[in-house]
Design an enzyme around this catalytic site. Structure first.
Site: not given
Ligand code: 13P
Length: 253
Positions: A9, A11, A99, A101, A171, A177, A217
């Site tokens: 992803n 983003k 997600h 976010e 997640e 992140g 992560s």
């Molecule tokens: P990270 O791997 O940067 O923690 O992000 C995970 C994520 O949100 C994948 O959708």
């Protein structure tokens, strides 16, 4: 037997040239390595999807391209939105839904997410349905209840056929992140719970087929331990999917 699935992803990262380079590097790496046991998908910014799809098709690569979001309505006066059928028409195969976010910054509710999931499925896109608890939920020992609620009002109400084509991504928000990852045991516990919820709703045969990815992560150095858990079928990778070397190291893990 569930095939391993590693998805990136991106983003809202990469500019045009970086995106092209990253796609080309992944295709090149795939040609040099044996990824035969693993399904690989990338979710670049949607503006770049069509190009990524053409590049991948021309190279006869097996990497699937998805987008990071779709509208909760079919079409019409929704400025800025992209419908599931438009996404499918350009050759994308999958869409991320729910997600954390999107839930947090765009106030997406479970009701909206269910509508998106159904539209994605009717457009023949694979929904990657994301769930996961906040840090405060984990600290107050509510993580199982939170994830159960997120799934009960959404994917667990789908038909059996639709559930079979859906991918779940667990997640934990506190691991996204942050560099802090769930331990393999924590991930396994939650994945086993999710699989049990699917078994309760649809039966064990369905639960045994649905792939459940871990995201938060995941990096080359922790991927192996997470991916060796029996109910962890792959990863949804954020930061580490932006470097071809890291992403492919996770695919090899
Ligand atoms: P990270 O791997 O940067 O923690 O992000 C995970 C994520 O949100 C994948 O959708």
């Amino acid at each position: 037997m569930r095939r391993r699935l590693i998805a990136g992803n991106w983003k809202m990262n990469t500019h045009w040239n970086e995106a092209l380079t990253l796609v080309a590097e992944l295709v090149h790496t795939e040609a040099q390595e044996n990824w035969a046991d693993t399904d690989v998908a990338i979710f670049p910014p949607s503006l770049y999807s069509r190009h990524a799809i053409e590049f991948i098709q021309n190279a006869k690569s097996g990497i699937a391209v998805g987008v990071q979001n779709c509208a909760s309505t079919e079409n019409g006066a929704y400025t800025g939105e992209l419908s599931a059928s438009m996404i499918r028409e350009i050759g994308a195969k999958a869409v991320l839904i729910g997600h954390s976010e999107r839930r947090e910054y765009f106030q997406e509710t479970n009701e909206t997410l269910l509508a998106k999931t159904k539209l994605a499925l009717s457009a023949q896109l694979t929904p990657y349905f994301c769930c996961g608890e906040l840090l405060q939920d984990r600290k107050s020992d509510q993580h199982k209840e939170v994830v159960t609620r997120q799934l009960s009002s959404t994917v667990l109400t789908l038909s059996k056929e639709d559930m079979l084509t859906t991918v779940i991504a667990y997640e934990p928000v506190w691991a996204i992140g942050t560099g802090e990852t769930a331990s393999p045991e924590q991930a396994q516990e939650m994945h086993a719970l999710i699989r049990q919820l699917i078994a309760d709703a649809f039966g064990r045969e369905v639960a045994d087929v649905v792939r459940i990815l871990y995201g938060g992560s995941m990096k080359p150095d922790n991927a192996d331990a997470l991916l060796s858990q029996p109910d962890v079928d792959g990863g949804l990778i954020g930061g580490a999917s932006l470097k071809a070397a890291d992403f492919s190291a996770i695919i090899r893990a």
